[in-house]
Every structure is written in structure tokens, then in C-alpha cells.
Design an enzyme around this catalytic site. Structure first.
Site, short mmCIF file in Angstrom:
data_model
loop_
_atom_site.label_atom_id
_atom_site.label_comp_id
_atom_site.label_asym_id
_atom_site.label_seq_id
_atom_site.Cartn_x
_atom_site.Cartn_y
_atom_site.Cartn_z
CG ASP A 69 -1.73 1.17 1.26
OD1 ASP A 69 -2.65 1.39 0.34
OD2 ASP A 69 -1.78 1.91 2.24
CD GLU A 122 -2.53 2.51 -3.40
OE1 GLU A 122 -3.74 3.31 -3.47
OE2 GLU A 122 -1.65 2.64 -2.47
#
Length: 598
Positions: free
Chosen positions: A299, A333
Site C-alpha cells: 500500500d 500501489e
């Protein structure tokens, strides 16, 4: 949606061919029996997958799922922990920002549903123990981690997670965890802006203005503190000390504060600190050792200094190998559509791959907004930026919608083009075929296969697969079905589910669609044809063609070799290739794949 007769297609191609001085009969790929044979051959081949621990990322079809929104296998854990107050509560299936009861046991029960669709890897949103409630929303999504050693009690136990992974592995499927190193849950406060009274959270607003590195260096700092009773809520224990955080106020996601600011108030870990690098590396080494996942999705990669990734990524991959996970894979990401930004992390940053936001944005532009197919060609022209000694563009993760940007069906519904339900269904299906057949690895966002639409991004795109009680979800008109999200939506006969199942079969049974290098040979500055070749080192070559228009499209382009066999055709296409030239006509919103011989 415009339809077209085979006669009209043949006429169009004949005219195009005659203009080239060529009267050779084109290949007709529209025969229903032939298409059925292609599909059956694909099915027979696709079941012969290599064992999960031997497969490369380019052999995978991923399914991205929020466990809380999928299936409730154990109602006893709906309210989370029975012993730890900070990870307790937040269950309200009528509110889109609260826990709905889905869990790892429920996901385990639905593995056969995913396997039948051709899914080979399941990627879960973060499953570690969260701060259950922050303000008026909850950590159902998993991104507010307190404890990096155990699963969130709303989702089950560590034993449940191990059972899920063992079950997936027994079905020859991989499991990817979603991990976070950028931040932990919002615990630390600053006296200058939070005061010392009632707890407040920064979700959705900048409560504490960002203090720059220059300000901090000059002594203009916040005074961080941990509220009484929360001094030891994070695990491992070192994460409770504010000295391991930046403590510079809330990010506006611009400039340096994108890296050093608090992400919506979440405590921003000081990943510049060598102790933090070592500590975070050990945390995730331990997770690999304990649970044996097959990889990580990372993330908020661009919100962490790149030097962290240069040390963290190789260390984890090496540790996984020591644990016997030879093909452990990580992808990040990086919320940006620019290949210059994305590729920086796969090359300089040493993260093996990233989610291809550039692909998602270009597909939306072409499929929903009816931009020219040149948009995709322009993106693919930059594919060489991802090439280095251990990665290339075929390892990028393709997607067309997710839990942040929203679903493509929503973009279609909001489009100025006023699409009918039928055309929305056709366009969503075509976009997903691009995920499977163009370069990169396909990632299906859960619910897409059941025609989910939504009302935007974030909470508005996180509907329940199990019967929902959220009014704003249940008023959606789903694609391809008469059901709503108030129903149980695990329908294996849904037309999108069936299409994705077939796409996976074709993808798995044709190596060139997983490993072939791609080159665009034809694109337009309007809706219409996008044509590309994909070529293996052995010389095996396929032609992949799309018509993104709601009308018939045809074009001429240079092509070395001859098209002599259809692999798949979703509509009615006619093609001729001779003397280094090809002429192609395609029915609306269709995809066709051909073999090329020299």
C-alpha cells in the site's frame, strides 16, 4: 448498440481489399461451431496449471477482495475482539463505512466459486488487527493497523487465516496479503492542534497543518503525545514510541508532504530511520514465516521514501526464498497514471511490479469516455520504461476498477453518452478482455463479475457480495441481472462471470498472451480499432484486435506474416493478410485473437 450483418462486414472488407488490388478471400472467424471448439480446447488446456509454488506472476489471474464485504462465515466475530476494546465494535451492516460481517471463514467457503471462474490468486485487503473505530467510520477495510502479528478479530483468528491459505494452496491457488509500511492507526496526537481533551480524527480534513522539513530543521515542530490509556496499543512494542514517526502534521498529498505528512491523520512512520527500516523488515519477514503467503501487494508506495523500498523489497524476497517460497512476488500501489512515476519504483525502487493505474485510466478514457484508441497506444509506447534486469511490462498488474477509484460500470453510468444497460454490459466485458489479453497480469475487482456498479470510489465502490442492508448499495441497477445487492450475488451463470471464466481459459491456454512482447500496429484518434501483436522469443506470434466503437470498424495496416487461424472472436470479424499488409473489419465492441505464421 449498433448491430451489423455478416454480409455488410464482408462487403466492407471486400471493398477495402479491392482498393488494395487484392481479391483474396478473407478469413471468416465468426463461425459459431469454430468458436465453440476454441472455447472447449481452452478449457481442456487451462486445467493443466503448474503447481502454485512453481508459477510465475505472469501465469496468474488475481481476484482482489475486501473480506468484510464478501461472505460471513462466522457471525460470532462480527463485533471483533471480545477482550481488546480498541479492536472491538463498529459492526453495522446498514452503514457503508462500518463492518458488515464478512470474514476469512466466509472467503474460504467461496474458494470453489473463484476457482470455477479461473481465478488462480486471491489478494485480500489488509487483514491484520486494526483500530476498529476512528470517528464515525471503521477499519473494515484493514488500513488502520495496530498489531502486525495477528489477524483482525472481525475477520477471524490466525488459525482461520492459516486454514484459508492451506485450503487455497490445496486448490492450487495463491494468496497475496495487502501490507502497509507507510503508516499505522491514528493514535499519536499533537498538542498544538489536537489539544489534550476528547479524541478527534483527521479523516477527510487537514486538522494539523503540515510542517515542512525546513520548518522542522529550524525548530518549528509539533509536540507529539500518546493519549492516556493508549500507550501500549501497538504491536510490536517499538511502534508505540512517537520518535519512530515523522509527526509533521497532515498531508495534502502534494510535494514533500506526500512522503512526510500523515495520510488522513494516520501516524506516518519515519521510514528514513534505519531502526524503522530494520523493524518493518522484521515484521514482514515474520509474517512470511508464520503464514506462508505467496506475495504482497504494498500500500501507499509513493508516500514512502524510495530508499526504504531499495532495502525492504530485496530483503523480503530473499527471506521468502529461505522459507521455500521461490516465486514470492510483490507489487506496489503507486496511485499515478504516469509511466515515468510508476516505473521509477520498479526500476530504481526495486519493487518487482506495480498496479498499472495508467492502464486503468486509459481504458476508462477509451471505453467509457469514447476517446480514440491512440490513448492506449500512447501508453503502450512507454512500456520500455519498466524494463530492467528483473522485471518488465508483462509483470504489471492490469485492472479497470478498484476500491479507491471506483468501478468502470459507475464511470459508464455517469458518462455523457447515456449508455443503455446492454451497451454498458458490452463495454465492461470488453474492458475486462483488455485486462486479460493485452500485456500485463489481470486483476478482477470483486463484484465486477456480478455486474456491480456503485456510486463512486472509496466506500461507494465496496458493496457486499452477501445480501446487503446498505440502502445506497441496494438501489443500484446491476448489469446483466435482475438482482440487486440486497440479494446473494454468487451467480456462476452471470454473463460477466461466464465471460471472465472464458477469458481466463484462453489466457491460461495460450502462453503468448502471458509472456509475449507487445507491439501496437494500428490505432486511431477516434473510437475504433486497436491492433497489437504479441510475440514470444520462439517466434510464436498472435494478433489481438479490438473495436471500441459502437459501429463497425475496419482498417489497413502493415503486418509481417499471415493470419491463418482464429484463437477467439467475441463478435464477427473478417481479416485478410498478404504481401506485408492486412485488412480487418470488426463488429462493434468486439475482440478477436489470431495466430500469425511467417
Amino acid at each position: 448498440m449498433t448491430t451489423i450483418s455478416k454480409t455488410l462486414l464482408a462487403t466492407a472488407v471486400a471493398l477495402a481489399l479491392s482498393a488494395c488490388g487484392n481479391d483474396k478471400a478473407p478469413i471468416d472467424t465468426s463461425n459459431d461451431t469454430q468458436a465453440s471448439t476454441v472455447a472447449e480446447k481452452a478449457k481442456q488446456t487451462s486445467v493443466q496449471l503448474a503447481p502454485y509454488n512453481q508459477r510465475h506472476i505472469q501465469d496468474e489471474v488475481l481476484y482482489f477482495v475486501l473480506p468484510d464485504r464478501f461472505h460471513n462465515g462466522d457471525a460470532d466475530n462480527d463485533n471483533g475482539s471480545k477482550a481488546i476494546a480498541i479492536s472491538q465494535g463498529g459492526f453495522d451492516p446498514t452503514k457503508e463505512g462500518h463492518y458488515h460481517g464478512g470474514d476469512v471463514k466466509g472467503l474460504t467457503e467461496k474458494i470453489p466459486y473463484l476457482k470455477e471462474m479461473g481465478i488462480t490468486s486471491i489478494w485480500l485487503t489488509p487483514i491484520l488487527r486494526n483500530q476498529a473505530v476512528q470517528g464515525d467510520i471503521t477499519g473494515y477495510h484493514g488500513y488502520w493497523v495496530l498489531d502486525f502479528t495477528e489477524i483482525d478479530p472481525h475477520l477471524g483468528t490466525n488459525a482461520d487465516l492459516k486454514t484459508f491459505i492451506d485450503t487455497a494452496h490445496a486448490q492450487n491457488m495463491k494468496v497475496f496479503f495487502d501490507i502497509i509500511t507507510n503508516h499505522t492507526a491514528d493514535v499519536i496526537r499533537y498538542k498544538e492542534c489536537h489539544g489534550e481533551g476528547e479524541l478527534t480524527f483527521s479523516d477527510g480534513e487537514q486538522m494539523c497543518a503540515y510542517k515542512s522539513l525546513a520548518q522542522v530543521a529550524a525548530g518549528d515542530k509539533y509536540t507529539p503525545f500518546v493519549p492516556k490509556g493508549m500507550e501500549n496499543v501497538k504491536v510490536p512494542a517499538w511502534l508505540n514510541d512517537p520518535k519512530y514517526y515523522h509527526n509533521q502534521g497532515d498531508s495534502t498529498f502534494e510535494g514533500e508532504n506526500s512522503v512526510y505528512g500523515d495520510f488522513f491523520g494516520l501516524d506516518d512512520v519515519n521510514t528514513d530511520d534505519p531502526e524503522v527500516v530494520a523493524g518493518m523488515t522484521e515484521i514482514f519477514k515474520d509474517i512470511i514465516t508464520q503464514f506462508k503467503p505467496d506475495g504482497f501487494r504494498i500500500d501507499t508506495v509513493k508516500h514512502v521514501n524510495i530508499e526504504f523500498w531499495q532495502e525492504f523489497s530485496p530483503a523480503l524476497i530473499e527471506h521468502a526464498k529461505q522459507e521455500g517460497i521461490e516465486n514470492f512476488f510483490m507489487f506496489g500501489e503507486v496511485y499515478d497514471g504516469n509511466p515515468d512515476v510508476l516505473s521509477k519504483y520498479t526500476t530504481e525502487g526495486k519493487v518487482p511490479s506495480v498496479l498499472d493505474f495508467g492502464f486503468a485510466f486509459a481504458v476508462k478514457n477509451v471505453i467509457a469516455d469514447q476517446k480514440g484508441t491512440q490513448e492506449l497506444a500512447n501508453l503502450f509506447a512507454q512500456d520500455g520504461k519498466y524494463k530492467d534486469e528483473d522485471s518488465d511490462v508483462n509483470q504489471l498488474l492490469n485492472f479497470v476498477g478498484n476500491h479507491d477509484v471506483g468501478r468502470l460500470a459507475w464511470a459508464l453510468r455517469e458518462s455523457e453518452h447515456n449508455y443503455s444497460q446492454e451497451e454498458m454490459l458490452s463495454r465492461v466485458t470488453l474492458a475486462h478482455s483488455m485486462m486479460y489479453f493485452l500485456r500485463g497480469v489481470p486483476v478482477v475487482y470483486y463484484g465486477s463479475e456480478q455486474g456491480f456498479v456503485g456510486d463512486g470510489g472509496n466506500h461507494n465502490s465496496r458493496q457486499d457480495m452477501m445480501p446487503s442492508k446498505v440502502a445506497s448499495y441496494n438501489d443500484d441497477v446491476l448489469l446483466g441481472t435482475d438482482k440487486t445487492t440486497a440479494d446473494d450475488n454468487f451467480d456462476t451463470s452471470h454473463p460477466i462471470y461466464q465471460s471472465l471464466k472464458l477469458f481466463a481459459e484462453i489466457y491460461q491456454s495460450n502462453e503468448v498472451l502471458r509472456y509475449g512482447q507487445q507491439a501496437v500496429v494500428f490505432a486511431e484518434d477516434k473510437p475504433g480499432l486497436l491492433v497489437a501483436t504479441r510475440t514470444l522469443e520462439s517466434g510464436e506470434q498472435y494478433l489481438i484486435a479490438y473495436n471500441t466503437s459502437s459501429d463497425m470498424a475496419h482498417g489497413e495496416f502493415a503486418l509481417q506474416g499471415n493470419v491463418n487461424e482464429v484463437v477467439y472472436d467475441s463478435g464477427q470479424s473478417l481479416i485478410d493478410s498478404t504481401d506485408g499488409q492486412a485488412t480487418l473489419a470488426m463488429s462493434p465492441l468486439s475482440v478477436a485473437i489470431y495466430k500469425i505464421t511467417n
